[in-house]
Design an enzyme around this catalytic site. Structure first.
Site, PDB file in Angstrom:
ATOM      1  N   ILE A  44       5.559  -4.801  13.891  1.00 23.16           N
ATOM      2  CA  ILE A  44       6.330  -3.977  12.960  1.00 23.16           C
ATOM      3  C   ILE A  44       5.387  -3.174  12.063  1.00 23.16           C
ATOM      4  O   ILE A  44       4.258  -3.591  11.826  1.00 23.16           O
ATOM      5  CB  ILE A  44       7.249  -4.857  12.066  1.00 23.16           C
ATOM      6  CG1 ILE A  44       6.425  -5.862  11.273  1.00 23.16           C
ATOM      7  CG2 ILE A  44       8.313  -5.518  12.897  1.00 23.16           C
ATOM      8  CD1 ILE A  44       7.201  -6.742  10.293  1.00 23.16           C
ATOM      9  N   LYS A  84       6.237   3.281  17.311  1.00 22.08           N
ATOM     10  CA  LYS A  84       5.951   2.284  16.279  1.00 22.08           C
ATOM     11  C   LYS A  84       7.163   2.139  15.380  1.00 22.08           C
ATOM     12  O   LYS A  84       7.529   3.065  14.650  1.00 22.08           O
ATOM     13  CB  LYS A  84       4.734   2.702  15.461  1.00 22.08           C
ATOM     14  CG  LYS A  84       4.455   1.792  14.296  1.00 22.08           C
ATOM     15  CD  LYS A  84       3.192   1.023  14.473  1.00 22.08           C
ATOM     16  CE  LYS A  84       2.898   0.188  13.266  1.00 22.08           C
ATOM     17  NZ  LYS A  84       1.525   0.360  12.803  1.00 22.08           N
ATOM     18  N   ASN A  87       0.831  -1.192   0.000  1.00 21.22           N
ATOM     19  CA  ASN A  87       0.000   0.000   0.000  1.00 21.22           C
ATOM     20  C   ASN A  87       0.865   1.240   0.000  1.00 21.22           C
ATOM     21  O   ASN A  87       1.973   1.257   0.538  1.00 21.22           O
ATOM     22  CB  ASN A  87      -0.958   0.010   1.196  1.00 21.22           C
ATOM     23  CG  ASN A  87      -0.322   0.632   2.428  1.00 21.22           C
ATOM     24  OD1 ASN A  87      -0.308   1.848   2.594  1.00 21.22           O
ATOM     25  ND2 ASN A  87       0.226  -0.214   3.295  1.00 21.22           N
ATOM     26  N   CYS A 116       7.757   7.880   8.989  1.00 23.06           N
ATOM     27  CA  CYS A 116       7.390   9.022   8.153  1.00 23.06           C
ATOM     28  C   CYS A 116       8.668   9.690   7.674  1.00 23.06           C
ATOM     29  O   CYS A 116       9.639   9.767   8.424  1.00 23.06           O
ATOM     30  CB  CYS A 116       6.596  10.051   8.950  1.00 23.06           C
ATOM     31  SG  CYS A 116       5.104   9.417   9.682  1.00 23.06           S
TER      32      CYS A 116
HETATM   33  C1  LIG Z   1      -3.627   0.094   4.096  1.00 21.01           C
HETATM   34  C2  LIG Z   1      -2.749   0.234   5.280  1.00 21.01           C
HETATM   35  C3  LIG Z   1      -2.659   1.440   5.959  1.00 21.01           C
HETATM   36  C4  LIG Z   1      -1.825   1.600   7.062  1.00 21.01           C
HETATM   37  N1  LIG Z   1      -1.764   2.817   7.714  1.00 21.01           N
HETATM   38  C5  LIG Z   1      -0.980   2.934   8.806  1.00 21.01           C
HETATM   39  C6  LIG Z   1      -0.945   4.151   9.544  1.00 21.01           C
HETATM   40  O1  LIG Z   1      -1.644   5.099   9.225  1.00 21.01           O
HETATM   41  N2  LIG Z   1      -0.122   4.236  10.624  1.00 21.01           N
HETATM   42  C7  LIG Z   1       0.662   3.189  11.031  1.00 21.01           C
HETATM   43  O2  LIG Z   1       1.380   3.313  12.025  1.00 21.01           O
HETATM   44  N3  LIG Z   1       0.643   2.006  10.360  1.00 21.01           N
HETATM   45  C8  LIG Z   1      -0.155   1.865   9.274  1.00 21.01           C
HETATM   46  N4  LIG Z   1      -0.183   0.659   8.605  1.00 21.01           N
HETATM   47  C9  LIG Z   1       0.668  -0.457   9.079  1.00 21.01           C
HETATM   48  C10 LIG Z   1      -0.139  -1.401   9.979  1.00 21.01           C
HETATM   49  O3  LIG Z   1      -0.544  -0.724  11.128  1.00 21.01           O
HETATM   50  C11 LIG Z   1       0.717  -2.628  10.375  1.00 21.01           C
HETATM   51  O4  LIG Z   1       1.847  -2.164  11.079  1.00 21.01           O
HETATM   52  C12 LIG Z   1       1.170  -3.423   9.171  1.00 21.01           C
HETATM   53  O5  LIG Z   1       0.167  -3.438   8.176  1.00 21.01           O
HETATM   54  C13 LIG Z   1       1.532  -4.872   9.519  1.00 21.01           C
HETATM   55  O6  LIG Z   1       0.440  -5.562  10.055  1.00 21.01           O
HETATM   56  P1  LIG Z   1      -0.550  -6.478   9.153  1.00 21.01           P
HETATM   57  O7  LIG Z   1       0.330  -7.382   8.339  1.00 21.01           O
HETATM   58  O8  LIG Z   1      -1.417  -7.203  10.128  1.00 21.01           O
HETATM   59  O9  LIG Z   1      -1.343  -5.535   8.272  1.00 21.01           O
HETATM   60  C14 LIG Z   1      -1.040   0.497   7.503  1.00 21.01           C
HETATM   61  C15 LIG Z   1      -1.135  -0.728   6.843  1.00 21.01           C
HETATM   62  C16 LIG Z   1      -1.972  -0.891   5.746  1.00 21.01           C
HETATM   63  C17 LIG Z   1      -2.041  -2.216   5.066  1.00 21.01           C
END
Ligand SMILES: Cc1cc2nc3c(=O)[nH]c(=O)nc-3n(C[C@H](O)[C@H](O)[C@H](O)COP(=O)(O)O)c2cc1C
Ligand SMILES: Cc1cc2nc3c(=O)[nH]c(=O)nc-3n(C[C@H](O)[C@H](O)[C@H](O)COP(=O)(O)OP(=O)(O)OC[C@H]3O[C@@H](n4cnc5c(N)ncnc54)[C@H](O)[C@@H]3O)c2cc1C
Ligand SMILES: Cc1cc2nc3c(=O)[nH]c(=O)nc-3n(C[C@H](O)[C@H](O)[C@H](O)COP(=O)(O)OP(=O)(O)OC[C@H]3O[C@@H](n4cnc5c(N)ncnc54)[C@H](O)[C@@H]3O)c2cc1C
Ligand SMILES: Cc1cc2nc3c(=O)[nH]c(=O)nc-3n(C[C@H](O)[C@H](O)[C@H](O)COP(=O)(O)O)c2cc1C
Ligand code: FES
Ligand code: FES
Lengths: 281, 307, 307, 281
Positions: free
Chosen positions: B192, B166, B70, B131
């Protein structure tokens, strides 16, 4: 929106290119409105595959417990290939109905439905509902070639007047829907246009509508990560009410139906960052 | 005998170790149509910034083997909208709220933190340091211990609630960043974030993402997440960790708890199954019960290395 | 009109851009029962060390979503066995041979390189710097630009054939490592090596690998590989790259070539399909032909970012 | 070794716990020897799943073009679950025959086959081949419980004498194969032992054999990444000829049949590095 595991009632080919899946989903069928879609999980693949969004083609509310929704699709890749392999009695995970439906006209009496290729799908449901409230319905269907037209037999009968255009002239007028659109508008006294199809077509139809001072409702497509409003992958560039700023609006739950005049069509010129920096999600 | 699923996360009492991953749950309103928000441990909301951010152009997503890329670009309506609209709604739901904050300068992080300090009902703050840092040639804050320390230190001084840093997996030594965050005052760590990746549509020769690079999430990255939580917990056994990365099932969540996570965040799984958080919570409880375990906290860090 | 699949890799003429990934093809003898070795570009053999290495205890492998973790521990029979047994056999097969070398000290790398210099028929040397450096608290050579430069410099001075540095993706800035390797005299770069990961058997609470940590390979890591090749090629457009990471099909290989790879190595795919290299080569040629493209080299680095 | 896409001829349950797949693979059937295995790809899942190794249970060479190999398995996880879903006429990707087979005795006349649980599988093929060269075959089968014994009806008839042990006493003698092994050896005048089953059993059988100065050939299992000798995941700790050093030897192509006396059984005490360092592959 609800999520349920639903049974496939039937699966048949619709012409050479399209598949029609009839899915037993009473609550979704009950709540569904034209322009809304369902998000299907092609297979409970433990290695995971995202859901795939499909417009609701028709609902069949006869026999409540057995009420069905129908989707029509053509095989593009892995997800639609998996759907194309479904057989009656197979189960599928469905989320729906999703999104803002088409707005039914109040004052306006004469409605023109314009569908491009597989974009024709949601217009079948819409036409039925419009006629149920005694609106005049005319239809204009375009595609690259005859076989890409969705169910042209039924399409002819959906409204008072039906026209077809194909780019190769294999059915109806050779060319694009916009070549015959102005003529149809005047013939049918069109007061409102509903359009669904490729962005280029929707932009052109909106332009014609605007010139004729006719409101155009468009059904937009977008890549969807979740289909329920939580991931922000599906946004469209939409002008705010004041027309001062373009906002990124979610297609899944704030659309898929938009006021064509509000879409910032020129924002679709592919934009790619010249110096990519690691993406903040 | 019911299983005790509650955990203490940096002093916050959670009903369940299962929380939401920022950006994968919006602020909970949409998903509340599918699940009971108070069946999960906490809602971590989408990262918010001082001003609304428009995010990146589309396409913003591409599916990959067992994962997705993404490049949303942190689109969000800004902290004021959160305080005016999302927070009041969330506070009616009887679930702890963790506010994720983001920015491109230390100053921006401080401004968001300041606004949140004056708000009631935010249980903790998660600082998304993945960021680009405008003051350092767009390097990610999370990729440099000094930048990490400066952001975390500043935020931690501006608020009174626990602060979670984070972390990004896209570093040579995540333990070094974790230590910098904790020394700067982080009460806990979230890991992560996504793994930077890229995909090309070979027919058009264009990147599948308008942002070119994107963040990889989903089951594909789970082994990377397990390793990160394992190493950070070994180095900082006292620091509470919210583990995440590719968790789809209760087994996956248990794996992260066994290597040291106190809570487990569910991200991408919500997209495929809107009931994922609630179901994982129920199945984890059943798994524990079936093995005669009375509390989930007993699993924490239980991985056996020797003999 | 036949498609020209040949490529020039740092001066070595390859019949095809498809080569083998070290450690995923042994020295070719086993796979020669399934394919024509001279249908592929080159054989990159399993990394060899001065003395035979016994490798790690078992279990050495765990399957993960769209990938696998391995902790083999570079088991190999040593450079003398390669020179006495494998190389003579390979030289009868009419396919270029790239020797991968490994060690735990700069000295060990030099010793292997010295033995290879005096051998006939090694087309190039790939230096596997994803090895713990005994002289630096077991940090991987590949994780530090200085350590990378010292190994590559030393090897490059000891041999007369092109030297490829095999880079690790487990770093904050792979471009920095790539630049260090090239400044030290690397003629080309191979990327990526496996991504460090871990998995737990939750029923036993034990790591699935005796080595605890392992290397993730397979389709799961492809987006990480594409990004790495893309960024390194942008920074060093003149340097030939052997791209690898999760390539299962010709589309995957084309993706890596479009972001800048001159050759593409097939690793884990060989385990599932022993004919993978040959089939990918054939299908790539067909793909090019169907699009009226006459040579594979025309695709190199063709990814379109603007417009 | 060859790789081919083969057709499933039949799939039936063998007792409550086991599945028997019969696969049309003439060349593999032709070349197969007892103790060898095939490596099956459970599904052409694009998200990929490693192959799964299975001993050859029987080969049926009648009717050359239709010659089949048979495998017997129980469902453990995703791979075997996918195999359990195969139906006649489905296709499966097979690599085989793989590995060093059991060595046929030259001087020795009296052979004892010892199988534990699903480890019994390769001994059926072996028994047939031994009897084809006029050897005396006796069999000893052990399992946790009766239902874990593979095809006990046929098992009884495979040799001159057949004994069973189950840990719960639900069939034959209560206990382990090693409880009755010495007695059988003397009764049958055993000169060579062939064993297949869990490591603990193979170690114990080897110990008894060694005490009686009887050579023991063991069929070993290991996690396999490739099954064709190129990945080094499947190694066993084996003493070199001189008995001076333990080498890591590939199970897939250097085994799966080993001389029991050469296996370093005590090396199986779980070993895990105390201070993990990033793994060189
Ligand atoms: C579409 C999308 C948007 C995300 N937006 C954020 C965000 O705004 N802030 C953040 O700290 N992590 C964001 N993440 C990361 C997730 O919080 C998470 O750390 C990461 O996706 C790994 O976990 P997962 O495999 O269960 O999705 C985003 C992930 C995805 C897929
Ligand atoms: C609101 C909405 C309604 C739709 N209605 C229909 C319909 O009625 N009939 C129909 O045939 N198709 C419809 N589509 C398009 C349909 O969702 C895609 O064709 C389908 O997702 C392709 O999946 P795939 O795995 O076969 O293709 P793949 O190319 O393998 O898909 C890969 C990825 O691209 C996405 N994708 C590919 N094409 C599209 C597309 N055009 N729009 C959105 N995502 C896409 C997939 O979801 C997946 O994430 C609709 C899309 C949207 C957003
Ligand atoms: C030479 C050989 C012969 C075999 N013959 C038979 C047989 O005739 N009948 C039978 O039922 N089983 C046999 N096995 C074991 C069989 O390969 C496993 O049961 C099967 O791979 C499990 O796969 P799964 O996906 O169902 O289980 P999962 O637990 O999902 O497998 C996960 C991983 O573990 C591996 N694995 C799990 N158990 C074993 C095991 N015991 N040995 C090796 N790898 C394992 C799988 O290959 C996969 O990589 C044999 C194994 C070997 C090495
Ligand atoms: C079992 C296994 C053994 C490997 N051994 C080596 C090795 O000896 N030397 C090396 O440089 N890379 C080794 N690698 C890494 C591969 O060469 C390759 O870089 C990595 O697996 C990514 O490619 P893939 O996804 O196509 O497998 C090994 C990988 C695997 C899976
Ligand atoms: S698809 Fe996720 S917000 Fe619309
Ligand atoms: S399984 Fe790969 S070498 Fe034996």
């Amino acid at each position: 929106m609800i999520q349920q595991t639903a049974e496939i009632l039937s699966h048949r080919k619709l012409g050479d290119e399209y598949h029609l899946l009839s899915i037993v989903a009473p609550e979704i069928a009950e709540a569904a409105k034209p322009g809304q879609f369902v998000n299907l999980r092609p297979a409970a693949d433990k290695h995971f595959i995202l859901r795939r969004p499909f417009s609701i083609y028709r609902v069949n509310r006869r026999g409540d417990w057995a009420a069905t929704i129908e989707v029509v699709f053509d095989v593009r890749g892995g997800g639609t290939a998996a759907l194309a392999a479904l057989r009656p009695h197979d189960l599928i995970d469905v989320v729906g109905p999703i999104g803002r439906p088409f707005t039914m006209p109040t004052r306006q009496k004469s409605c023109l439905l314009v569908g491009g290729g597989v974009g024709a799908v949601p217009l079948f449901f819409l036409a039925e509902e419009l006629r149920a409230i005694d609106k005049r319905v005319d239809t204009l269907w375009g595609a690259a070639t005859a076989s890409r037209l969705v169910n042209s037999i039924d399409a002819k009968r959906l409204g008072a007047m039906a026209m077809f255009t194909t780019e190769d002239g294999s059915e109806g007028t050779r060319g694009f829907v916009t070549d015959v659109l102005p003529e149809m508008i005047s013939k049918c006294g069109t007061e409102v246009i509903y359009a669904c199809g490729p962005n280029a077509m929707l932009a052109a139809v909106t332009a014609v509508g605007t010139r004729h001072r006719i409101p155009v409702q468009v059904a937009m497509e977008a890549l969807m990560g979740c289909g329920i409003g939580i991931c922000m992958t599906c946004v469209q560039p939409v002008w705010n009410k004041e027309g001062t700023e373009v906002m990124h609006v979610r297609t899944c739950v704030d659309g898929p139906i938009f006021n064509g005049a509000r879409i910032s069509w020129d924002a679709y010129a592919p934009k790619v960052h010249a110096r990519p920096v690691p993406a903040g999600n | 005998m019911a299983v005790d699923m509650s955990v203490d996360l940096a002093g916050i009492k959670l009903r369940s170790p299962i929380v939401t991953a920022s950006g994968c749950f919006a602020s909970g309103r949409e998903i509340s149509e599918f699940i009971d928000l108070n069946s999960i441990g906490a809602v971590v909301v989408k990262s918010m910034t001082v001003e609304p951010w428009p995010g990146k152009p589309t396409p913003r997503m591409a599916e990959t083997p067992s994962g997705m890329l993404n490049a949303i670009g942190l689109q969000n309506k800004g902290v004021e909208h959160f305080l005016a609209v999302d927070l009041p709604w969330l506070l009616q739901q009887d679930v702890p709220v963790i506010a994720s904050i983001a920015g491109n300068t230390v100053g921006e992080f401080i401004q968001v933190a300041d606004r949140l300090r004056r708000a009631e009902g935010v249980a903790a703050i998660e600082v998304n340091i993945s960021c680009p840092n405008l003051e350092d040639r767009n390097n990610m804050f999370a990729h440099d211990p000094r930048a990490t320390a400066s952001v975390i230190g500043a935020v931690q001084r501006s608020v009174s609630v626990p602060v979670f840093a984070k972390l990004s997996p896209n570093v040579t030594n995540i333990v070094e960043i974790a230590e910098a965050a904790v020394e700067a005052g982080a009460h806990g760590l979230s890991l992560i974030n996504t793994v930077v990746g890229m995909a090309i549509d070979i027919e058009t020769a264009r990147p599948k993402l308008a942002g070119v690079l994107g963040g990889l999430s989903g089951p594909a990255i789970r082994p990377i997440a397990v390793r990160a939580v394992f190493e950070v917990h070994r180095a900082l056994p006292q620091v509470p960790i919210i583990g995440m990365g590719g968790v789809m099932t209760h087994e996956d969540a248990i794996e992260l708890i066994m290597v040291g996570a106190t809570a487990v965040a569910i991200g991408t799984a919500n997209f495929i199954n809107p009931k994922a958080t609630q179901e994982i919570n129920q199945e984890m409880s059943a798994w524990l019960g079936a093995r005669g375990l009375r509390s989930v906290s007993a699993l924490k860090g239980q991985v056996k290395l020797e003999g």
